[in-house]
Scaffold this motif. Structure first.
Motif, PDB file in Angstrom:
ATOM      1  N   GLU A 104      14.748  -5.877 -11.809  1.00 43.75           N
ATOM      2  CA  GLU A 104      13.419  -6.363 -11.436  1.00 43.75           C
ATOM      3  C   GLU A 104      13.467  -7.299 -10.223  1.00 43.75           C
ATOM      4  OE1 GLU A 104      11.492  -8.132 -14.777  1.00 43.75           O
ATOM      5  OE2 GLU A 104      12.019  -6.497 -16.153  1.00 43.75           O
ATOM      6  N   ALA A 105      14.622  -7.395  -9.576  1.00 40.94           N
ATOM      7  CA  ALA A 105      14.781  -8.336  -8.469  1.00 40.94           C
ATOM      8  C   ALA A 105      13.848  -8.027  -7.310  1.00 40.94           C
ATOM      9  CB  ALA A 105      16.226  -8.343  -7.982  1.00 40.94           C
ATOM     10  N   PHE A 106      13.498  -6.758  -7.115  1.00 33.40           N
ATOM     11  CA  PHE A 106      12.675  -6.366  -5.972  1.00 33.40           C
ATOM     12  C   PHE A 106      11.211  -6.121  -6.359  1.00 33.40           C
ATOM     13  CE2 PHE A 106      17.063  -5.189  -5.187  1.00 33.40           C
ATOM     14  CZ  PHE A 106      17.291  -5.824  -3.973  1.00 33.40           C
ATOM     15  N   ALA A 107      10.862  -6.474  -7.590  1.00 33.20           N
ATOM     16  CA  ALA A 107       9.487  -6.288  -8.049  1.00 33.20           C
ATOM     17  C   ALA A 107       8.580  -7.362  -7.463  1.00 33.20           C
ATOM     18  CB  ALA A 107       9.428  -6.330  -9.573  1.00 33.20           C
ATOM     19  N   GLU A 153       0.815  -1.220   0.000  1.00 36.14           N
ATOM     20  CA  GLU A 153       0.000   0.000   0.000  1.00 36.14           C
ATOM     21  C   GLU A 153       0.851   1.274   0.000  1.00 36.14           C
ATOM     22  OE1 GLU A 153      -2.554  -0.439   3.371  1.00 36.14           O
ATOM     23  OE2 GLU A 153      -3.444  -2.307   2.642  1.00 36.14           O
ATOM     24  N   VAL A 154       1.864   1.311   0.848  1.00 36.36           N
ATOM     25  CA  VAL A 154       2.699   2.511   0.930  1.00 36.36           C
ATOM     26  C   VAL A 154       3.772   2.525  -0.159  1.00 36.36           C
ATOM     27  CG1 VAL A 154       4.227   3.858   2.437  1.00 36.36           C
ATOM     28  CG2 VAL A 154       2.262   2.650   3.408  1.00 36.36           C
ATOM     29  N   GLY A 155       4.212   1.326  -0.585  1.00 40.10           N
ATOM     30  CA  GLY A 155       5.195   1.238  -1.665  1.00 40.10           C
ATOM     31  C   GLY A 155       6.642   1.352  -1.224  1.00 40.10           C
ATOM     32  N   ILE A 156       6.940   0.991   0.023  1.00 38.03           N
ATOM     33  CA  ILE A 156       8.322   1.058   0.505  1.00 38.03           C
ATOM     34  C   ILE A 156       9.143  -0.046  -0.147  1.00 38.03           C
ATOM     35  CG2 ILE A 156       9.798   0.834   2.541  1.00 38.03           C
ATOM     36  CD1 ILE A 156       7.584   2.063   4.192  1.00 38.03           C
ATOM     37  N   ASP A 157      10.305   0.303  -0.666  1.00 43.43           N
ATOM     38  CA  ASP A 157      11.205  -0.644  -1.308  1.00 43.43           C
ATOM     39  C   ASP A 157      11.823  -1.579  -0.263  1.00 43.43           C
ATOM     40  OD1 ASP A 157      14.104  -1.421  -2.333  1.00 43.43           O
ATOM     41  OD2 ASP A 157      12.957  -0.857  -4.111  1.00 43.43           O
ATOM     42  N   CYS A 158      12.035  -2.843  -0.638  1.00 38.51           N
ATOM     43  CA  CYS A 158      12.620  -3.830   0.282  1.00 38.51           C
ATOM     44  C   CYS A 158      13.920  -3.331   0.897  1.00 38.51           C
ATOM     45  CB  CYS A 158      12.898  -5.145  -0.456  1.00 38.51           C
ATOM     46  SG  CYS A 158      11.467  -5.882  -1.278  1.00 38.51           S
ATOM     47  N   ARG A 159      14.730  -2.635   0.073  1.00 36.54           N
ATOM     48  CA  ARG A 159      16.062  -2.237   0.526  1.00 36.54           C
ATOM     49  C   ARG A 159      16.048  -1.125   1.565  1.00 36.54           C
ATOM     50  NH1 ARG A 159      17.674  -1.794  -5.694  1.00 36.54           N
ATOM     51  NH2 ARG A 159      15.452  -1.241  -5.653  1.00 36.54           N
ATOM     52  N   TYR A 160      14.929  -0.449   1.730  1.00 31.95           N
ATOM     53  CA  TYR A 160      14.854   0.601   2.744  1.00 31.95           C
ATOM     54  C   TYR A 160      14.988  -0.001   4.141  1.00 31.95           C
ATOM     55  CZ  TYR A 160      13.274   4.636   5.405  1.00 31.95           C
ATOM     56  OH  TYR A 160      13.201   5.669   6.306  1.00 31.95           O
ATOM     57  N   CYS A 161      14.380  -1.157   4.342  1.00 32.43           N
ATOM     58  CA  CYS A 161      14.445  -1.827   5.649  1.00 32.43           C
ATOM     59  C   CYS A 161      15.540  -2.890   5.690  1.00 32.43           C
ATOM     60  CB  CYS A 161      13.104  -2.462   5.989  1.00 32.43           C
ATOM     61  SG  CYS A 161      11.756  -1.266   6.193  1.00 32.43           S
ATOM     62  N   HIS A 162      15.657  -3.649   4.611  1.00 32.48           N
ATOM     63  CA  HIS A 162      16.659  -4.719   4.564  1.00 32.48           C
ATOM     64  C   HIS A 162      17.882  -4.209   3.804  1.00 32.48           C
ATOM     65  CE1 HIS A 162      13.613  -7.339   6.220  1.00 32.48           C
ATOM     66  NE2 HIS A 162      12.773  -6.965   5.264  1.00 32.48           N
TER      67      HIS A 162
END
Length: 216
Positions: free
Chosen positions: A178-181, A59-68
């Motif tokens: 596209e790895a995080f799509a 919903e918010v659209g946060i990228d995986c890499r922001y947290c991990h």
């Protein structure tokens, strides 16, 4: 005539055979435990804070890499520190009861103890960074986390499951960008592209099934 064998040699032989049979059975059981596929997906794992990937990613659209943050550079993807969470939650929903452990951790400096969802045994070596570098997408192992209100394990983590990918990497690799799509792409959707990426990323399929790749 002198007796060649000890009177109890027959008993000792039987005990040795029994011990060998038990050892063999234990080894077979251990092997099946490692390689067997589970019957169903795991249930959601309880956490100190009910973090929703569905909300934050979908919903918010946060990228995986922001947290991990370590997923592209380290073996371990990394659990975000409380300071990352408080970037938003120092202003948003700070007074909500579900976030109370997070706020208390921020106030006291005592880290939260998250419960692992994916936990490999100690004899297995796994490196997130090399998989991302070779074009393996998050969804291949973690599923559609953008649809998970609470995180659950979707991959069995068995040896067979790992070897399916290592034997046929062309079915699972995708362009690195596209790895995080988050998508529903099925393995083998585009084998021609997969074969091209295997060559482009210099994936040495001859070594992928060597024992030393995962057991060091």
């Amino acid at each position: 005539m002198a007796q060649v064998f000890h009177p109890r040699s027959g008993l000792y032989a039987k005990l040795a055979m029994l011990a060998f049979a038990m050892l063999l059975a234990a080894a077979i059981f251990a092997w099946r435990s490692v390689t067997a596929e589970p019957e169903s997906e795991s249930e959601a794992v309880e956490q100190p804070v009910p973090f929703s990937h569905q909300h934050h990613v979908g919903e918010v659209g946060i990228d995986c890499r922001y947290c991990h943050a370590g997923v592209e550079t380290d073996a371990f993807a990394g659990i975000p520190p409380v300071s990352t969470c408080m970037t938003c939650h120092s202003q948003l929903f700070t007074d909500q009861p579900p976030l109370a452990p997070l706020v208390e951790s921020w106030r006291t400096g005592v880290p939260l103890r998250w419960n692992r969802v994916y936990d490999l045994p100690g004899f297995v070596y796994f490196d997130h960074s090399i998989h991302v570098a070779k074009g393996v997408g998050c969804v291949s192992c973690h599923g559609r986390v953008d649809r998970m209100p609470l995180m659950r394990r979707v991959a069995p983590l068995s040896m067979k499951w790992c070897l399916d990918c290592h034997r046929h990497p062309e079915r699972f690799v995708r362009p690195r960008e596209e790895a995080f799509a988050m998508d529903d792409r099925e393995p083998g959707d585009d084998d021609a592209l997969g074969m091209h990426l295997v060559d482009a990323y210099r994936i040495d399929r001859r070594r992928l099934t060597d024992c030393s790749v995962c057991h060091r």
